[in-house]
Design an enzyme around this catalytic site. Structure first.
Site, PDB file in Angstrom:
ATOM      1  CD  GLU A  52      35.511  11.263  13.045  1.00 20.17           C
ATOM      2  OE1 GLU A  52      34.408  10.921  13.938  1.00 20.17           O
ATOM      3  OE2 GLU A  52      35.370  12.534  12.440  1.00 20.17           O
ATOM      4  CB  CYS A  75      28.751  12.184  13.117  1.00 21.31           C
ATOM      5  SG  CYS A  75      29.624  12.104  11.391  1.00 21.31           S
ATOM      6  CB  SER A 168      36.302  52.801  29.751  1.00 21.86           C
ATOM      7  OG  SER A 168      36.045  52.642  28.152  1.00 21.86           O
ATOM      8  NE  ARG A 184      36.124  42.244  20.693  1.00 21.10           N
ATOM      9  CZ  ARG A 184      36.003  43.622  20.751  1.00 21.10           C
ATOM     10  NH1 ARG A 184      36.787  44.120  19.526  1.00 21.10           N
ATOM     11  NH2 ARG A 184      35.810  44.369  21.515  1.00 21.10           N
ATOM     12  CB  THR A 196      28.299  49.585  24.910  1.00 19.81           C
ATOM     13  OG1 THR A 196      28.304  48.941  26.258  1.00 19.81           O
ATOM     14  CG2 THR A 196      29.773  49.333  24.521  1.00 19.81           C
ATOM     15  CG  LEU A 204      31.528  45.858  19.438  1.00 18.89           C
ATOM     16  CD1 LEU A 204      29.868  45.641  19.661  1.00 18.89           C
ATOM     17  CD2 LEU A 204      32.008  45.547  20.853  1.00 18.89           C
ATOM     18  CD  GLU A 292      34.009  42.485  23.813  1.00 10.20           C
ATOM     19  OE1 GLU A 292      34.298  43.699  23.912  1.00 10.20           O
ATOM     20  OE2 GLU A 292      34.778  41.698  23.400  1.00 10.20           O
ATOM     21  N   GLY A 294      27.550  46.658  28.974  1.00  5.40           N
ATOM     22  CA  GLY A 294      27.847  47.491  30.246  1.00  5.40           C
ATOM     23  C   GLY A 294      27.106  46.772  31.212  1.00  5.40           C
TER      24      GLY A 294
END
Length: 368
Positions: A52, A75, A168, A184, A196, A204, A292, A294
């Site tokens: 705003e 708010c 993988s 992410r 992992t 990551l 993320e 296993g």
């Protein structure tokens, strides 16, 4: 243009804050006077002006008598910024059109009441579904004080997340991987298990141009994350939390020296207490988490009732193999009727791959 058109524009503006406003909501605003847009704004970053006030700062003429379209109720309390209701009243806004009401107990309808009490015409619920869809993370976080958890995995058409050898990379194609990096950026945290880290040595991080890295959270009950892993070696560059039950200060010291935060948490069934971890993440203002993990961590989070959304990237491939890993393992349910159900599911094609996603149905979730 009508009210819905202006609100649609406000929602598009709100999206520009993705990845930067956490733990605040995404909000967009449009000022209209005599059917002309005279100001636009969105909440750009946590701590910055609210939408705003951004729209008022963008205003090219006197806003007195104008209509303000805003995706979330203004708010009426002082937080990182002063109340937006004050700015609206000071500007002489005649009418305010609101998409979503704010579930924050400090607001929760009071913003609308204050405006009406001062003679401002207020209409609520315009394009509410679209405006609500902007903020599932904020709505969940403000109500529960825990992060909104999105369980994400990539699998083959026969339900495998790796081959029988554990390989993988890569199951899905480039378009799907780009979407993952956008998420992410979107979510404030990313959660994986030590398994992992041991199997894949992942970073990551967000590899999107101008993206923001999530806070990396590793569930590591016995503190087995290798000190030479990429996670630890980059902990001074990317905020990293190791959630553990380990209490030996000598074992912990090398991780803190490398830049990791080591959170000592209670154990539950021999592993890190996941609800306790979610409580602590919430207290640290980590409002959304991309899981993320296993198959084991995914099941544990699902069984504990902590997963709110599932994203399954499905590649048109078949790995086979009775021992090949699947995305959700653990004990599993005994009967089909005990399954976790998804609602409001969508399917999006990304190159040759498909993304199937939906919200975990809380009404049946406790059965799994």
């Amino acid at each position: 243009m009508d009210d819905c058109d202006y609100m649609r524009l406000a929602a598009e503006l709100a999206e520009r804050g993705v990845g930067w406003v956490s733990p605040n909501p995404l909000v967009g605003a449009v000022l209209v006077k005599e059917r002309r847009i005279i100001g636009r704004g969105w909440h750009r970053r946590c701590g910055g002006l609210h939408a705003e006030r951004e729209a008022l700062a963008d205003c090219r003429e006197d806003p007195a008598g104008a209509t303000l379209y805003v995706t979330l109720e203004p708010c009426c309390h002082t937080g990182r910024q002063p109340p937006c209701t004050d700015a609206i009243l000071s500007a002489g806004i005649r009418r305010v059109v609101v998409g979503s009401l704010d579930p924050n107990p400090l607001v929760a309808g009071r913003g609308v009441e204050i405006l009406r009490a001062h003679g401002v015409e207020v209409e609520t619920g315009v394009l509410q579904a679209a405006c609500d869809a902007l903020n599932p993370v904020f709505f969940h976080y403000i109500r529960t004080k825990r992060p909104y958890v999105v369980m994400k995995y990539a699998m083959t058409l026969d339900g495998k997340i790796a081959t029988r050898t554990g390989a993988s990379q890569w199951i899905t194609g480039e378009a799907a991987r780009q979407r993952v990096h956008r998420d992410r950026h979107r979510y404030r945290g990313i959660l994986a298990g030590v398994g992992t880290v041991l199997a894949d040595d992942p970073l990551l991080t967000c590899r999107m141009e101008n993206g923001r890295n999530p806070v990396r959270v590793i569930c590591d009950t016995h503190l087995r994350t290798p000190l030479d892993s990429r996670i630890v070696r980059t902990a001074n560059e990317v905020e990293t939390i190791l959630a553990t039950c380990e209490t030996d200060g000598e074992r912990i010291a090398p991780y803190t020296a490398a830049g990791c935060q080591v959170w000592q948490l209670p154990a539950r069934d021999g592993h890190v207490d996941l609800p306790a971890l979610m409580d602590r993440l919430g207290a640290a203002e980590i409002d959304g988490v991309l899981l993320e993990g296993g198959g084991t961590l995914n099941w544990s989070m699902l069984e504990a009732g902590l997963v709110r959304r599932v994203q399954a990237y499905i590649a048109p491939k078949l790995f086979g193999g009775g021992a090949a890993r699947s995305p959700v393992e653990g004990l599993g349910v005994a009967l089909p009727s005990q399954a976790a159900h998804l609602r409001n599911t969508t399917i999006t094609q990304l190159g040759e791959d498909f993304l199937l996603e939906g919200e975990v149905d809380a009404d049946v979730h406790g059965n799994c």
